[in-house]
Design a protein around this motif. Sequence first.
Motif, PDB file in Angstrom:
ATOM      1  N   PHE A   3       0.579  -1.223  -0.280  1.00 19.08           N
ATOM      2  CA  PHE A   3       0.163  -0.209   0.252  1.00 19.08           C
ATOM      3  C   PHE A   3       0.506   1.519   0.097  1.00 19.08           C
ATOM      4  N   ILE A   4       2.205   0.974   0.387  1.00 18.79           N
ATOM      5  CA  ILE A   4       2.869   2.542   0.383  1.00 18.79           C
ATOM      6  C   ILE A   4       4.261   2.427  -0.582  1.00 18.79           C
ATOM      7  N   GLY A   5       3.712   1.769  -1.453  1.00 21.19           N
ATOM      8  CA  GLY A   5       5.051   1.382  -3.119  1.00 21.19           C
ATOM      9  C   GLY A   5       6.352   0.566  -2.514  1.00 21.19           C
ATOM     10  N   SER A   6       6.185   0.102  -0.970  1.00 25.57           N
ATOM     11  CA  SER A   6       7.642  -0.702  -1.287  1.00 25.57           C
ATOM     12  C   SER A   6       7.231  -2.417  -1.742  1.00 25.57           C
ATOM     13  N   ASN A   7       8.621  -3.488  -1.739  1.00 22.57           N
ATOM     14  CA  ASN A   7       8.546  -4.441  -2.282  1.00 22.57           C
ATOM     15  C   ASN A   7       8.387  -5.299  -1.122  1.00 22.57           C
ATOM     16  N   PRO A   8       7.178  -5.887  -0.484  1.00 19.35           N
ATOM     17  CA  PRO A   8       7.627  -6.805   0.678  1.00 19.35           C
ATOM     18  C   PRO A   8       7.907  -7.600   0.531  1.00 19.35           C
ATOM     19  N   ILE A   9       8.614  -8.462  -0.217  1.00 18.07           N
ATOM     20  CA  ILE A   9       9.614  -9.798  -0.649  1.00 18.07           C
ATOM     21  C   ILE A   9      11.125  -9.020  -0.436  1.00 18.07           C
ATOM     22  N   GLU A  10      11.141  -7.742  -1.148  1.00 17.12           N
ATOM     23  CA  GLU A  10      12.764  -7.330  -0.936  1.00 17.12           C
ATOM     24  C   GLU A  10      13.244  -6.894   1.285  1.00 17.12           C
ATOM     25  N   GLY A  11      11.524  -6.270   1.877  1.00 20.10           N
ATOM     26  CA  GLY A  11      11.912  -5.475   3.158  1.00 20.10           C
ATOM     27  C   GLY A  11      11.692  -7.322   4.345  1.00 20.10           C
ATOM     28  N   TYR A  12      10.802  -7.953   4.122  1.00 16.49           N
ATOM     29  CA  TYR A  12      11.516  -8.879   4.284  1.00 16.49           C
ATOM     30  C   TYR A  12      12.204  -9.703   4.578  1.00 16.49           C
ATOM     31  N   SER A  13      13.422  -9.901   3.294  1.00 16.49           N
ATOM     32  CA  SER A  13      14.685 -10.236   3.229  1.00 16.49           C
ATOM     33  C   SER A  13      15.731  -9.259   4.121  1.00 16.49           C
ATOM     34  N   TYR A  14      15.531  -7.618   3.973  1.00 14.46           N
ATOM     35  CA  TYR A  14      16.226  -7.457   4.867  1.00 14.46           C
ATOM     36  C   TYR A  14      15.432  -7.943   6.309  1.00 14.46           C
ATOM     37  N   LEU A  15      15.164  -7.836   6.446  1.00  9.47           N
ATOM     38  CA  LEU A  15      14.402  -8.243   7.610  1.00  9.47           C
ATOM     39  C   LEU A  15      15.066  -9.609   7.994  1.00  9.47           C
TER      40      LEU A  15
END
Length: 139
Positions: A3-15
Motif C-alpha cells: 500500500f505504501i509502494g514498497s516491495n514486501p519480499i525485499e523488506g522481509y529479505s532485509y529483515l
Amino acid sequence: MLFIGSNPIEGYSYLLQGALKNLERIGNTLATATPLIFTGLSVAFAFRTGLFNIGASGQMLVGGLAATAVALTFDLSRPILLMVMIFAGLVAGALWAFIPGLLKAKFNVHEVVSTIMMNWIAYWTIYYIVPGYFKGRIP
C-alpha cells in the motif's frame, strides 16, 4: 508494504538478513528474543489457569533491572555471576508480581487494573534508575 509502494519480499529479505546473516547476529537475535519468549509463556501459563497476567512486562523489566544491578555490583566468575543474576531477576519479578497478587487476595482488586498500573510504575522507575545510576558503568 504494498500500500505504501514498497516491495514486501525485499523488506522481509532485509529483515531476515539482519537477524540471520552470520553467527553473531543469530546469537544476538536469540539473546533478544529469549526473555520475550519466556514472558509470553508466562502470560500463556497464567491464562490457562484462568488468570490474566497483564503485568508480565513490568515483571520482566524489574527482573532485568535486578539482574543488571547484580551484574554491575558483584565481581564474580562468569558462571556464578550468571546464576546469581538469574536468581535475582527471578526473585525481583516474583516480588513485583506478589503485590498485585496480595491486592487481589486481600482486597479483591482486579488483577488487570493493578498489573497495568504496576507496569507503568516499573517502566518509569527503570526509566529513572538506568540513566541516573547505570549510565556509563562498565563492569
